[in-house]
Design an enzyme around this catalytic site. Structure first.
Site, mmCIF file in Angstrom:
data_model
loop_
_atom_site.group_PDB
_atom_site.id
_atom_site.type_symbol
_atom_site.label_atom_id
_atom_site.label_comp_id
_atom_site.label_asym_id
_atom_site.label_seq_id
_atom_site.Cartn_x
_atom_site.Cartn_y
_atom_site.Cartn_z
ATOM 1 N N ASP A 342 -24.242 50.412 28.318
ATOM 2 C CA ASP A 342 -23.085 50.982 27.622
ATOM 3 C C ASP A 342 -21.911 51.207 28.577
ATOM 4 O OD1 ASP A 342 -21.944 51.864 25.199
ATOM 5 O OD2 ASP A 342 -22.291 53.960 25.729
ATOM 6 N N MET A 343 -21.733 50.323 29.533
ATOM 7 C CA MET A 343 -20.629 50.469 30.487
ATOM 8 C C MET A 343 -19.378 49.777 29.959
ATOM 9 S SD MET A 343 -22.419 50.324 34.260
ATOM 10 C CE MET A 343 -23.278 48.762 34.019
#
Length: 443
Positions: A342-343
């Site tokens: 989830d970067m």
């Protein structure tokens, strides 16, 4: 409407262009402009342009203030909505004027989003006659909603006269005592799940609230993520991930990388709270302006990419330093190695200032690939780590021992479920496979 205003519906135009399109003299043009109270002029000399105001619900001008690190609110700018729809002219407190085709880029993070944003949207939708789907709000809807939102935005922004007055007259918040924290947090979590907006407008999907609380290092403004009581495998996994997030932040700090200060609290019924100190707050009233990579790259980069790719492009424009680029590579590599899927560009931020922008502490760094999916399904085995050639060898070599330490710590933590500790025991082997690839890279 007149021929002049019809032309300005499409956006700002210069005087020569307007005179040519209208086939009139300078004197006639000046008289036309003088008669149109919704036509405004901005810019200087040859950069002078004319635009058409587009009042929204009777509002023509929206004042904006910014709270400094001592708690004082300073006038920042006036925003005037213009045609075409969504555009605006921003006049700074110093008189500088800037045209934007949408929200000013440094305010786009205030758009309601995530768990708290949806709660805010539902609360205001009926009141303002807006759709309760915040994704469908237009730019002027967002600005108007910001003026009536009776809360606090991240970064110390005050949009609208009402919010400025509320800030000036607000009482200092009473801190939650350490010995009462869990009781208060359980109630605040219940309120948040019921749709109440508790604290500031922080983004993100994980259920959360913000508050002012006692901590071992003093009274702090905190952002608190939480799970429901752990009665299912899904709630247990979310608890594992919040504990893992705190471990990741500690390991990064120990490794010399600025990351959030956080603490995990667990109730008797296994409800997990991750309490993180807000890095946009200083002392009781001080605020620090922040802006996400998503907002910055929307203004300055034509083709966004991963964090390292975006940072290199920003560095080419001297908007960030080479040191920040190198640090971001390490953070990105660490995230890959701990399975953070989830970067996205909203999960890396800067302190807003004159360039170069400085990175804020690392936040939302956790193994999100192991989060339950929308159907409640859970991964029960270690995943393959994705190797990224956009990351330098030195960054990988710095990140690998930190990631190994992370998984070893997770595997030993008694607060973590047996199922997730088993995954943590498998992950070091996956990292060793990446280590072999890194060894084959040039210097």
């Amino acid at each position: 409407m007149s021929e002049l205003t019809d032309l300005l519906l499409q956006g700002p135009r210069s005087a020569p262009e307007l005179r040519q399109r209208l086939a009139i003299s300078q004197a006639t043009f000046s008289r036309l402009v003088a008669r149109e109270d919704r036509v405004i002029r901005f810019g200087k000399a040859r950069a002078t342009r004319y635009a058409l105001l587009r009042p929204y619900r009777g509002i023509e001008r929206i004042p904006v203030w910014r709270v400094d690190d001592t708690g004082k609110a300073h006038k920042f700018a006036d925003i005037r909505l213009c045609w075409p729809q969504g555009s605006c002219l921003v006049t700074g407190a110093d008189g500088d004027e800037q045209w934007f085709d949408g929200l000013p880029w440094y305010l786009t993070d205030l758009r309601p989003q995530g768990f708290l944003g949806r709660a805010w949207g539902r609360k205001l939708a009926a009141q303002l006659n807006l759709t309760d789907d915040i994704r469908l709000w237009q730019e002027e809807d967002v600005l108007y909603a910001l003026t009536v939102f009776n809360g606090e935005y991240t970064g110390g922004w005050l949009v609208g006269e009402g919010n400025y007055q509320r800030w000036i007259t607000a009482q200092h918040p009473a801190e939650i005592p350490l010995d009462q924290k869990l009781t208060h947090y359980e109630q605040l979590a219940s309120d948040a799940l019921a749709g109440e907006i508790v604290g500031s407008s922080a983004g993100g999907e994980q259920p959360k609230f913000t508050y002012y609380a006692q901590t071992p290092s003093g009274n702090k403004h905190v952002l608190v993520k939480f799970t429901v009581p752990q009665q299912t495998a899904v709630s247990q996994r979310w608890g594992d991930l919040l504990i893992a997030e705190s471990i990741a932040a500690q390991i990064l700090r120990d490794g010399g990388i600025h990351a959030i200060e956080s603490t995990v609290l667990v109730t008797s019924n296994r409800q997990v709270f991750l309490e993180a100190e807000r890095f946009d707050c200083k002392g009781n009233d001080g605020r620090l302006p922040i802006v996400s990579l998503e907002a910055v790259q929307s203004e300055f980069i034509s083709s966004p990419g991963s964090w390292p790719q975006a940072m290199r492009r920003l560095c080419e424009q001297q908007l960030v330093t080479h040191q920040s680029v190198a640090q971001t590579e390490v953070i990105w590599a660490f995230g890959r190695l701990i399975a953070n899927s989830d970067m996205h560009a909203g999960n890396l931020s800067f302190y807003l200032s004159e360039p170069p922008f400085a990175l804020t502490p690392v936040y939302d760094m956790l193994p999100m690939v192991y989060a339950p999916n929308s159907a409640g399904m859970l991964r029960d085995a270690a995943i393959e780590v994705k190797f990224d050639l956009n990351v330098s060898k030195s960054a990988w070599l710095t990140a690998i021992p930190l990631a190994q330490q992370f998984w070893q710590t997770v595997a030993r933590d008694p607060r973590i479920s047996e199922a997730f500790r088993h995954i943590a025991q498998e992950m070091p082997e996956k990292i060793r496979q990446i280590e072999e690839k890194v060894a084959r890279m040039g210097g």
